[in-house]
Design an enzyme around this catalytic site. Structure first.
Site, PDB file in Angstrom:
ATOM      1  N   GLY A  60       5.514  39.515  69.659  1.00  0.00           N
ATOM      2  CA  GLY A  60       6.091  38.702  68.587  1.00  0.00           C
ATOM      3  C   GLY A  60       7.584  38.918  68.524  1.00  0.00           C
ATOM      4  O   GLY A  60       8.091  39.886  69.078  1.00  0.00           O
ATOM      5  N   CYS A  88       3.295  44.666  73.655  1.00  0.00           N
ATOM      6  CA  CYS A  88       4.679  44.578  73.196  1.00  0.00           C
ATOM      7  C   CYS A  88       4.792  44.830  71.688  1.00  0.00           C
ATOM      8  O   CYS A  88       4.585  45.949  71.242  1.00  0.00           O
ATOM      9  CB  CYS A  88       5.275  43.226  73.593  1.00  0.00           C
ATOM     10  SG  CYS A  88       7.071  43.234  73.504  1.00  0.00           S
ATOM     11  N   TYR A  89       5.045  43.814  70.870  1.00  0.00           N
ATOM     12  CA  TYR A  89       5.135  44.044  69.427  1.00  0.00           C
ATOM     13  C   TYR A  89       3.846  44.690  68.918  1.00  0.00           C
ATOM     14  O   TYR A  89       3.884  45.597  68.082  1.00  0.00           O
ATOM     15  CB  TYR A  89       5.373  42.713  68.695  1.00  0.00           C
ATOM     16  CG  TYR A  89       5.417  42.884  67.195  1.00  0.00           C
ATOM     17  CD1 TYR A  89       6.579  43.233  66.550  1.00  0.00           C
ATOM     18  CD2 TYR A  89       4.240  42.726  66.432  1.00  0.00           C
ATOM     19  CE1 TYR A  89       6.603  43.428  65.174  1.00  0.00           C
ATOM     20  CE2 TYR A  89       4.257  42.917  65.066  1.00  0.00           C
ATOM     21  CZ  TYR A  89       5.444  43.261  64.438  1.00  0.00           C
ATOM     22  OH  TYR A  89       5.457  43.460  63.086  1.00  0.00           O
ATOM     23  N   HIS A 175       4.356  42.520  79.466  1.00  0.00           N
ATOM     24  CA  HIS A 175       3.500  41.348  79.213  1.00  0.00           C
ATOM     25  C   HIS A 175       2.559  41.106  80.395  1.00  0.00           C
ATOM     26  O   HIS A 175       2.975  40.501  81.389  1.00  0.00           O
ATOM     27  CB  HIS A 175       4.369  40.106  78.975  1.00  0.00           C
ATOM     28  CG  HIS A 175       5.055  40.133  77.652  1.00  0.00           C
ATOM     29  ND1 HIS A 175       4.451  39.715  76.494  1.00  0.00           N
ATOM     30  CD2 HIS A 175       6.271  40.586  77.298  1.00  0.00           C
ATOM     31  CE1 HIS A 175       5.269  39.886  75.477  1.00  0.00           C
ATOM     32  NE2 HIS A 175       6.391  40.421  75.928  1.00  0.00           N
ATOM     33  N   GLU A 177       0.249  39.012  80.573  1.00  0.00           N
ATOM     34  CA  GLU A 177      -0.207  37.613  80.612  1.00  0.00           C
ATOM     35  C   GLU A 177       0.719  36.693  81.402  1.00  0.00           C
ATOM     36  O   GLU A 177       0.326  35.586  81.758  1.00  0.00           O
ATOM     37  CB  GLU A 177      -0.387  37.087  79.180  1.00  0.00           C
ATOM     38  CG  GLU A 177       0.884  36.906  78.346  1.00  0.00           C
ATOM     39  CD  GLU A 177       1.381  38.183  77.671  1.00  0.00           C
ATOM     40  OE1 GLU A 177       1.014  39.282  78.119  1.00  0.00           O
ATOM     41  OE2 GLU A 177       2.173  38.078  76.712  1.00  0.00           O
ATOM     42  N   SER A 230      -9.394   6.145  74.746  1.00  0.00           N
ATOM     43  CA  SER A 230      -7.999   5.737  74.928  1.00  0.00           C
ATOM     44  C   SER A 230      -7.679   5.457  76.384  1.00  0.00           C
ATOM     45  O   SER A 230      -6.619   4.928  76.701  1.00  0.00           O
ATOM     46  CB  SER A 230      -7.082   6.856  74.447  1.00  0.00           C
ATOM     47  OG  SER A 230      -7.173   7.965  75.334  1.00  0.00           O
ATOM     48  N   GLY A 231      -8.600   5.851  77.278  1.00  0.00           N
ATOM     49  CA  GLY A 231      -8.286   5.739  78.704  1.00  0.00           C
ATOM     50  C   GLY A 231      -7.750   7.058  79.243  1.00  0.00           C
ATOM     51  O   GLY A 231      -7.509   7.193  80.437  1.00  0.00           O
ATOM     52  N   GLY A 232      -7.564   8.042  78.350  1.00  0.00           N
ATOM     53  CA  GLY A 232      -7.058   9.343  78.775  1.00  0.00           C
ATOM     54  C   GLY A 232      -8.193  10.321  79.047  1.00  0.00           C
ATOM     55  O   GLY A 232      -9.354  10.045  78.735  1.00  0.00           O
ATOM     56  N   VAL A 233      -7.839  11.477  79.596  1.00  0.00           N
ATOM     57  CA  VAL A 233      -8.869  12.418  80.028  1.00  0.00           C
ATOM     58  C   VAL A 233      -9.627  13.042  78.839  1.00  0.00           C
ATOM     59  O   VAL A 233     -10.844  13.222  78.902  1.00  0.00           O
ATOM     60  CB  VAL A 233      -8.277  13.492  80.994  1.00  0.00           C
ATOM     61  CG1 VAL A 233      -7.193  14.305  80.340  1.00  0.00           C
ATOM     62  CG2 VAL A 233      -9.352  14.387  81.550  1.00  0.00           C
ATOM     63  N   ASP A 234      -8.936  13.319  77.729  1.00  0.00           N
ATOM     64  CA  ASP A 234      -9.594  14.019  76.624  1.00  0.00           C
ATOM     65  C   ASP A 234     -10.712  13.187  75.989  1.00  0.00           C
ATOM     66  O   ASP A 234     -11.838  13.655  75.832  1.00  0.00           O
ATOM     67  CB  ASP A 234      -8.585  14.419  75.536  1.00  0.00           C
ATOM     68  CG  ASP A 234      -7.441  15.241  76.100  1.00  0.00           C
ATOM     69  OD1 ASP A 234      -7.625  15.814  77.188  1.00  0.00           O
ATOM     70  OD2 ASP A 234      -6.375  15.283  75.478  1.00  0.00           O
ATOM     71  N   SER A 235     -10.384  11.945  75.616  1.00  0.00           N
ATOM     72  CA  SER A 235     -11.427  11.141  74.963  1.00  0.00           C
ATOM     73  C   SER A 235     -12.544  10.809  75.960  1.00  0.00           C
ATOM     74  O   SER A 235     -13.719  10.731  75.583  1.00  0.00           O
ATOM     75  CB  SER A 235     -10.843   9.861  74.345  1.00  0.00           C
ATOM     76  OG  SER A 235     -10.261   9.035  75.317  1.00  0.00           O
ATOM     77  N   LYS A 375      -6.308  22.233  77.938  1.00  0.00           N
ATOM     78  CA  LYS A 375      -6.358  21.037  78.794  1.00  0.00           C
ATOM     79  C   LYS A 375      -6.999  21.315  80.171  1.00  0.00           C
ATOM     80  O   LYS A 375      -7.824  20.551  80.645  1.00  0.00           O
ATOM     81  CB  LYS A 375      -4.927  20.524  78.992  1.00  0.00           C
ATOM     82  CG  LYS A 375      -4.850  19.185  79.661  1.00  0.00           C
ATOM     83  CD  LYS A 375      -4.805  18.097  78.636  1.00  0.00           C
ATOM     84  CE  LYS A 375      -4.662  16.733  79.253  1.00  0.00           C
ATOM     85  NZ  LYS A 375      -4.606  15.691  78.222  1.00  0.00           N
TER      86      LYS A 375
END
Ligand code: XMP
Length: 519
Positions: A60, A88-89, A175, A177, A230-235, A375
């Site tokens: 942080g 770290c923090y 870190h 990650e 919507s034509g997108g990957v998520d929906s 995603k």
């Protein structure tokens, strides 16, 4: 729809405001361990109720010596029985809380460092070399470890890791990650598998199986469900998952707002029907959208007009179905994480909530099957569900579509012109193998005309700007260094094939200070 992963192992990440917190979560999940991010002030009781296999305290921006520094609740160390990893923090706070000492460093340490693992053995660095390249970013450092703890690694004379194995508390200053710590993944892996004894049971297949069961339970035997595509990957992935669970009791609605890419409405609708076998209704409402957009120039007013019209059309279509109680939305995890704001509230730069208010207006309950996923995890799930690769790899596309890529007022003629130019750009990116290298690419129609020459004639026509960016999440972006020969080919095709355009420019602005879209 909550608590559906209770039968999976859970790692809890308490967020102290680090820019890397989501990265920690992604690294943990990559190992097949489900994890959740929560604000640092989660109480010991709330933590216990989630029964985590381990707790990670993030880094942080604060200094533990600040009066208003974020801290875990007082009883955290006594009541939380799961192993703890402080990063770290998180490490500095543990040191102070348990009786060690932490001091501001003479200078802030930022960048690469070489860590030496001390002899004596530690699960965290198990089977790792005795020297590791690590990434540091800290102003304070721990100068004395708490009683009962021992140092396990140093860089120069700085304490870089310490632990109390019996109490199950492990701390690292660096870190693990970030990709700049090449073996950081192994350090996290050791924490998950050697310390927390996780089994790594969280996979796309197990997610799909659990989710289908959860959707069936929550929707029951008779309710109908509606989903906006919507034509997108998520929906698309959300709808496919719900279809697996309840079949044609889900009706999908795909609205053509007249602001989609060339042939997008027809091609995508076909894919929904033929490849994914979704129960889908295509509604061509282009004219309605052009009517409400007539003469609207301000970008935010355009967004509002498009969002408002979409709600009306969707609502009218859904009403025809009858018995609908649920609305499917492709919300992702980054949208639902309760972010820790240690620096005041952030300002809205652009309103992205195109269809906010839809569930309230329609009095529907929400199903958000992807709300725990990042995603790249949605893409993995989509692949497992058989969603075509072309859809999975698609660049993001904004809800208001070409509406925010036509500067100034919108007319059907301008839409058609932009669709043609944009199609050439995307086609060339795909055929030259560059499409996957950029995060998002598109054409923009500018509200200016300039002088050109064609054969013996002077022209006075429109300008198209090409925009291609590299990014990981759209929050920051850089302009893509596309080859000059490639740009030359696209430019020459656009000026010769799209009537009304005599000039093509390439946008070389990064975000910030620019944004990805022009409006
Ligand atoms: P900006 O332009 O803010 O865009 O740098 C960041 C990402 O968000 C997308 N974007 C939108 N998406 N509705 C959306 O659904 C919107 O109003 C909207 N505005 C921008 C943009 O395409 C990029 O991926």
């Amino acid at each position: 729809m909550k608590e559906r992963f209770l039968h999976h192992e859970l790692i809890l990440i308490l967020d102290f405001g680090s820019q890397y917190t989501q990265l920690i979560a992604r690294r943990v999940r990559e190992q097949g361990v489900y994890c959740e991010i929560h604000p640092f002030h989660l109480s010991a009781e709330e933590i216990a109720a989630k029964n985590p296999k381990g707790v990670i305290l993030s880094g942080g921006p604060s200094s533990v010596t600040d009066e208003d520094a974020p801290r875990v609740k007082q009883d955290f160390y006594d009541k939380v029985m799961a192993p703890i990893l402080g990063i770290c923090y998180g490490m500095q706070m543990i040191a102070i809380d348990l009786g060690g000492r932490n001091e501001p460093a003479a200078r802030r340490e930022y960048g690469h460092a070489k860590l030496k693992v001390l002899s004596g053995g530690t699960k965290l660095f198990n089977e790792l070399p005795f020297e590791l390249d690590v990434w540091m970013s800290h102003g304070d450092h721990v100068t004395q470890v708490p009683d009962g703890f021992r140092k396990t690694a140093t860089t120069g004379d700085v304490i870089t890791a310490f632990e109390n194995d019996e109490r199950g508390i492990y701390c690292v200053q660096f870190h693990p990650e970030v990709s700049h710590t090449p073996l950081g993944k192994e350090v996290l892996r050791n924490f998950l598998f050697k310390v927390c004894e996780c089994s790594g049971d969280w996979t796309p297949a197990s997610f799909i199986k659990d989710e289908i069961e959860a959707i069936r339970n929550v929707v029951g035997e008779t309710d109908n469900v509606v989903c906006g595509l919507s034509g997108g990957v998520d929906s698309t992935v959300a709808a496919t998952l719900v279809h697996e669970a309840i079949g044609d009791r889900q009706t999908c609605i795909f609205v053509n707002n007249g602001l989609l890419r060339a042939n997008e409405f027809e091609d995508t609708l076909l894919m929904y029907k033929e490849n994914l076998h979704l129960n889908v209704r295509g509604v061509d409402a282009s004219e309605d959208f052009y009517t409400v957009l007539k003469g609207v120039v301000d970008p935010e007013l355009k967004r509002k007009a498009i969002g408002g019209k979409f709600i009306d059309i969707f609502d009218a279509e859904a009403t025809k179905i009858g018995g609908v109680k649920w609305l499917v939305q492709g919300t992702l995890y980054p949208d639902v994480i309760e972010s820790v704001s240690l620096r005041g509230t952030s300002v809205t730069i652009k309103s992205h909530h195109n269809v906010g208010g839809l569930p309230e207006k329609m009095n529907l309950k929400l199903i958000e099957p992807l709300r725990e996923l990042f995603k790249d995890e949605v893409r993995a799930i989509g692949r497992d569900l058989g969603v075509p690769e072309k859809m999975i790899e698609r660049h993001p596309f904004p809800g208001p579509g070409l509406g925010v890529r036509i500067l100034g007022d919108i007319t059907p003629e301008k839409v058609e012109l932009l669709q043609k130019a944009d199609k050439i750009f995307i086609e060339e990116l795909q055929s030259s193998g560059l499409y996957k290298d950029v995060w998002q690419a598109f054409a923009v129609l500018l509200p200016i005309q300039s002088v050109g020459v064609m054969g013996d004639f002077r022209t006075y026509e429109k300008t198209v700007a090409l925009r291609a960016v590299t990014s990981t999440d759209g929050m920051t972006a850089d302009w893509a260094r596309l080859p000059h020969d490639f740009l030359a080919r696209v430019s020459s095709r656009i000026t010769s094939e799209v009537r009304g355009v005599n000039r093509v420019v390439y946008d070389i602005s990064s975000k910030p200070p620019s944004t990805i879209e022009w409006e």
